[in-house]
Scaffold this active site. Structure first.
Site, mmCIF file in Angstrom:
data_model
loop_
_atom_site.group_PDB
_atom_site.id
_atom_site.type_symbol
_atom_site.label_atom_id
_atom_site.label_comp_id
_atom_site.label_asym_id
_atom_site.label_seq_id
_atom_site.Cartn_x
_atom_site.Cartn_y
_atom_site.Cartn_z
ATOM 1 N N ASP A 3 -2.905 -0.523 6.825
ATOM 2 C CA ASP A 3 -4.165 -1.349 5.914
ATOM 3 C C ASP A 3 -3.199 -2.357 4.757
ATOM 4 O O ASP A 3 -4.044 -2.845 4.373
ATOM 5 C CB ASP A 3 -3.841 0.167 4.484
ATOM 6 C CG ASP A 3 -4.691 1.449 5.050
ATOM 7 O OD1 ASP A 3 -5.260 0.668 6.377
ATOM 8 O OD2 ASP A 3 -5.040 1.776 4.332
ATOM 9 N N GLU B 26 0.964 5.504 0.227
ATOM 10 C CA GLU B 26 -0.136 7.099 0.445
ATOM 11 C C GLU B 26 0.800 8.431 -0.636
ATOM 12 O O GLU B 26 1.931 8.462 0.054
ATOM 13 C CB GLU B 26 0.052 7.584 1.865
ATOM 14 C CG GLU B 26 -0.608 6.171 3.058
ATOM 15 C CD GLU B 26 -1.925 6.046 2.774
ATOM 16 O OE1 GLU B 26 -2.698 6.985 2.159
ATOM 17 O OE2 GLU B 26 -2.521 4.893 2.797
ATOM 18 N N HIS C 263 -5.812 6.293 7.137
ATOM 19 C CA HIS C 263 -5.616 4.881 6.080
ATOM 20 C C HIS C 263 -3.913 4.963 5.857
ATOM 21 O O HIS C 263 -3.245 5.052 5.198
ATOM 22 C CB HIS C 263 -5.993 6.150 5.021
ATOM 23 C CG HIS C 263 -7.465 6.026 4.350
ATOM 24 N ND1 HIS C 263 -7.764 4.283 3.834
ATOM 25 C CD2 HIS C 263 -8.331 6.207 4.596
ATOM 26 C CE1 HIS C 263 -9.328 5.373 3.648
ATOM 27 N NE2 HIS C 263 -9.865 6.272 3.785
ATOM 28 N N GLU D 107 -6.577 17.640 1.886
ATOM 29 C CA GLU D 107 -7.964 17.182 2.027
ATOM 30 C C GLU D 107 -6.348 15.671 2.137
ATOM 31 O O GLU D 107 -7.732 14.741 2.813
ATOM 32 C CB GLU D 107 -8.404 17.049 0.291
ATOM 33 C CG GLU D 107 -7.348 17.118 -0.772
ATOM 34 C CD GLU D 107 -6.663 18.740 -1.000
ATOM 35 O OE1 GLU D 107 -5.777 19.041 -2.214
ATOM 36 O OE2 GLU D 107 -7.005 19.559 -0.209
ATOM 37 N N HIS E 108 -4.660 10.120 5.090
ATOM 38 C CA HIS E 108 -4.051 9.900 5.944
ATOM 39 C C HIS E 108 -3.163 9.860 6.922
ATOM 40 O O HIS E 108 -2.904 8.885 7.994
ATOM 41 C CB HIS E 108 -2.465 9.262 5.282
ATOM 42 C CG HIS E 108 -1.964 10.380 4.426
ATOM 43 N ND1 HIS E 108 -1.792 11.323 4.864
ATOM 44 C CD2 HIS E 108 -2.195 11.299 2.975
ATOM 45 C CE1 HIS E 108 -1.378 12.733 4.370
ATOM 46 N NE2 HIS E 108 -1.779 12.023 2.724
ATOM 47 N N ASP F 108 0.563 -1.313 -0.169
ATOM 48 C CA ASP F 108 -0.155 -0.442 -0.142
ATOM 49 C C ASP F 108 0.973 1.071 0.166
ATOM 50 O O ASP F 108 1.746 1.150 0.452
ATOM 51 C CB ASP F 108 -0.882 -0.012 1.362
ATOM 52 C CG ASP F 108 -1.718 1.417 1.181
ATOM 53 O OD1 ASP F 108 -2.271 1.335 -0.181
ATOM 54 O OD2 ASP F 108 -1.762 1.739 1.951
#
Length: 225
Positions: free
Chosen positions: A155, A9, A150, A52, A57, A7
């Site tokens: 994750d 970010e 997140h 945003e 995260h 994963d």
């Protein structure tokens, strides 16, 4: 079989608009079970983190100052990935982000044939249903209590459990020869059994004869002594 659950970010959606990777997490699984080997790092994206994105995260520009640049972590990441399949949720997004970073520091893109997209697997298995990572965790009973943002490392741990369920649950990890339930069945099979003959009543015989009377040239009559 070795696979990597991964994963990322990022600061935003499109590398073409200048957005960068700020966190990478990956765990190794073999035969669908985590081995405990983990790759995880925060990265200085060399730019601001839009509010945003930070709301998703939880990382701000201040959190990332002084972290290594992607070029510094790329060799270690590539070594950890090896040539194994790469499992990710909405994998085209992660591949796009990583490919842009690898190309920026002189490495080739990831082979698209290595991509395993759990979002596509979930849509095939559950068409029309909610198939976000949160929704899949709830469907499979995976604990979501720690997922307030997140975070990539959390994750991938959740995704590894979801991927196992999407591939058929925990059956691949069972050692059937030593499973207690199998041993119990074998013991039961080896125990002596008492025959239980079936008894037919006169009424049942009469109803069966009435049924045969309606059948042309019934086989059962030919078998009678």
């Amino acid at each position: 079989m070795r696979e990597i659950v991964l994963d990322t970010e990022t600061t935003g959606f499109e590398p073409s608009e200048g957005h960068r990777v700020l966190e990478v997490a990956a765990i190794e699984i073999v035969n669908l079970m985590p081995t405990g080997k983990v790759f995880h790092t925060l990265i200085d994206p060399e730019r601001d983190v839009p509010p945003e994105a930070a709301r998703v995260h939880g990382f701000t520009r201040a959190d990332l100052e002084g972290k290594p640049l992607f070029a510094a972590i790329a060799p270690g990441l590539l070594e950890f990935l090896g040539d194994s399949p790469i499992v990710a949720h909405n994998a085209p997004f992660d591949f796009k982000q990583l490919d842009a970073e690898f190309l920026r520091c002189g490495h080739p893109k990831l082979d698209i044939k290595r991509m395993v997209d759990t979002l596509a697997l979930a849509r095939t298995a559950y068409p029309g249903a909610q198939n976000s990572l949160d929704a899949l965790c709830r469907r499979f009973g995976v604990d979501l209590s720690q997922r307030t943002t997140h975070n990539a490392l959390l994750d991938v741990k959740l995704l590894a459990e979801v991927y196992l369920e999407l591939r058929g649950g925990r059956q691949p990890g069972l050692v059937l020869g030593s499973a207690p339930v199998v041993q119990a069945i074998l013991r039961e099979e080896s125990a002596p059994r008492t025959p239980r003959p079936m008894r037919v009543t006169d009424e049942q015989l009469a109803r069966f004869d009435a049924f045969l009377a309606k059948v042309k040239d019934p086989l059962w009559k030919k078998l009678e002594p």
